[in-house]
Design a protein around this motif. Structure first.
Motif, mmCIF file in Angstrom:
data_model
loop_
_atom_site.group_PDB
_atom_site.id
_atom_site.type_symbol
_atom_site.label_atom_id
_atom_site.label_comp_id
_atom_site.label_asym_id
_atom_site.label_seq_id
_atom_site.Cartn_x
_atom_site.Cartn_y
_atom_site.Cartn_z
ATOM 1 N N HIS A 186 1.182 -1.447 -0.130
ATOM 2 C CA HIS A 186 -0.041 0.087 0.242
ATOM 3 C C HIS A 186 1.380 1.129 0.011
ATOM 4 C CE1 HIS A 186 -3.792 -2.115 0.347
ATOM 5 N NE2 HIS A 186 -4.120 -2.181 1.054
ATOM 6 N N ARG A 238 -6.815 -5.578 -5.151
ATOM 7 C CA ARG A 238 -6.767 -4.823 -4.418
ATOM 8 C C ARG A 238 -7.339 -4.165 -4.212
ATOM 9 N NH1 ARG A 238 -2.357 -1.354 -7.253
ATOM 10 N NH2 ARG A 238 -1.089 -2.302 -8.281
ATOM 11 N N SER A 239 -7.329 -2.794 -2.707
ATOM 12 C CA SER A 239 -8.264 -1.958 -2.315
ATOM 13 C C SER A 239 -7.698 -1.091 -2.232
ATOM 14 C CB SER A 239 -8.547 -2.907 -0.867
ATOM 15 O OG SER A 239 -7.242 -2.799 -0.088
ATOM 16 N N ALA A 240 -8.492 -0.033 -0.781
ATOM 17 C CA ALA A 240 -7.908 1.342 -0.617
ATOM 18 C C ALA A 240 -6.774 1.270 -0.169
ATOM 19 C CB ALA A 240 -8.981 2.284 -0.643
ATOM 20 N N HIS A 243 -5.720 1.477 -4.529
ATOM 21 C CA HIS A 243 -7.143 0.853 -6.032
ATOM 22 C C HIS A 243 -7.015 2.666 -6.864
ATOM 23 C CE1 HIS A 243 -8.603 4.735 -3.554
ATOM 24 N NE2 HIS A 243 -9.608 5.334 -4.222
ATOM 25 N N PHE A 262 -12.486 -3.817 -5.966
ATOM 26 C CA PHE A 262 -11.759 -3.834 -5.301
ATOM 27 C C PHE A 262 -12.036 -4.580 -3.515
ATOM 28 C CE2 PHE A 262 -11.090 0.281 -7.984
ATOM 29 C CZ PHE A 262 -10.034 0.130 -8.258
ATOM 30 N N LEU A 263 -11.268 -5.911 -4.096
ATOM 31 C CA LEU A 263 -11.962 -7.001 -3.041
ATOM 32 C C LEU A 263 -11.001 -6.832 -1.501
ATOM 33 C CD1 LEU A 263 -13.664 -9.339 -5.239
ATOM 34 C CD2 LEU A 263 -14.885 -7.104 -3.915
ATOM 35 N N GLY A 264 -9.960 -6.411 -1.526
ATOM 36 C CA GLY A 264 -9.017 -6.786 -0.755
ATOM 37 C C GLY A 264 -8.866 -7.994 -0.059
ATOM 38 N N LYS A 268 -13.159 -14.008 -4.870
ATOM 39 C CA LYS A 268 -13.225 -13.068 -6.341
ATOM 40 C C LYS A 268 -14.736 -13.941 -7.205
ATOM 41 C CE LYS A 268 -9.076 -10.803 -7.858
ATOM 42 N NZ LYS A 268 -8.260 -11.218 -8.960
#
Length: 312
Positions: A186, A238-240, A243, A262-264, A268
């Motif tokens: 990150h 990915r996630s915040a 993203h 964006f599933l972190g 899936k």
């Protein structure tokens, strides 16, 4: 004048990607090449069953109705069959009304060397060694996985889902994650948020798809009743805050997805089972074990995630 390929979306397909060759392959493995040749000749007018990517290829080719005189999409058959045994494949193509007229037959050899010459932005095959070598040579290739997903033939849309890292983008950030963990990943992405990622194997495929989406928008302006058929989704672990760099990269390439998930780390397949793409591309074997159960899936054996041999 020669038929120009440079501005078209060109897909190369092995017959194993479009058709179910399990019966034919069993004859070849158990009885040898001569019996296989006889089997194909005896069944030359028996259409091969549809394979995993059939619905994707058929829908992609259907988009040529937007420009019949100058088609957007070209699909070329790249086959390990010789021309004689390949006749059944070509007749099956005709039976199903697939507008595939160009083919390369190379007895017992993979034709991946011809990918650059034909301007192919995606080579699909069910033959793992062929795909692995193609990727090592820098070609955009994917291994078609067995799937239980069923197609709704009455659905005119074409839904395409991509993982991001190692598929659309290179594996630079994935390498950071593998080496130093999530927090470092990150931090790296935030620090480089305005620096576009290096392109991955399928970046050019996405760019060509985006051009057809632009043509759809133009067509809709002249034909307001037209409903856009292509829908592109990004489905990524990915996630915040990582993203944003992915989205900035897409923007720098002149493309945008219709949807982004964006599933972190969420499985899936939970999303894919609802989204129901006609094809899903991912570089990680772990993600595809569940995904292939619900949607047609393609493994892109590229980058750091594939430096160890995986069995899918």
């Amino acid at each position: 004048m020669p038929y120009e390929l440079d501005n078209r979306l060109v897909i190369g397909v092995a017959s194993s990607a479009v058709f179910d060759l399990s019966e034919s392959d069993t004859v070849f493995r158990r009885q040898g090449e001569e019996e296989y040749r006889k089997f194909q000749q005896q069944h030359i007018d028996v259409p091969l069953p549809k394979g995993i990517t059939f619905s994707f290829i058929k829908r992609l080719l259907s988009l040529n109705d937007l420009s019949p005189d100058d088609p957007f999409v070209e699909v070329v058959l790249l086959s390990r069959n010789d021309p004689d045994t390949g006749m059944r494949v070509m007749r099956s193509i005709g039976h199903y009304g697939l507008t595939i007229s160009r083919a390369i037959f190379m007895q017992g050899k993979s034709p991946y060397d011809y990918i650059p010459a034909l301007n192919i932005v995606l080579f699909l095959s069910g033959n793992k060694p062929d795909v692995d070598v193609a990727i090592r040579l820098g070609h955009p290739a994917g291994l078609v996985l067995e799937s239980k997903a069923e197609d709704d033939e009455n659905d005119p849309t074409l839904r395409i889902a991509f993982d991001f890292d190692g598929v659309l983008a290179g594996d630079e950030s994935e390498t950071v994650y593998q080496a130093a963990g999530l927090e470092a990943f990150h931090e790296h992405e935030v620090r480089n948020v305005m620096q576009p990622h290096n392109p991955g194997p399928l970046k050019e495929l996405l760019v060509r798809i985006a051009r057809i989406q632009t043509a759809e928008e133009r067509h809709k302006q002249q034909n307001p009743e037209y409903e856009n058929r292509i829908r592109v989704s990004i489905v990524t672990a990915r996630s915040a805050p990582s993203h944003e760099r992915a989205l900035q990269t897409l923007k720098s390439w002149g493309v945008m997805a219709n949807d982004a998930f964006f599933l972190g780390g969420i499985d899936k397949s939970r999303v894919l089972g609802i989204l129901k793409p006609h094809i899903f591309f991912d570089d990680q074997a772990g993600h595809l074990k569940a995904a292939r159960e619900v949607v047609p899936s393609v493994h892109i054996p590229f980058g750091v995630a594939n430096r160890t041999s995986f069995h899918i």
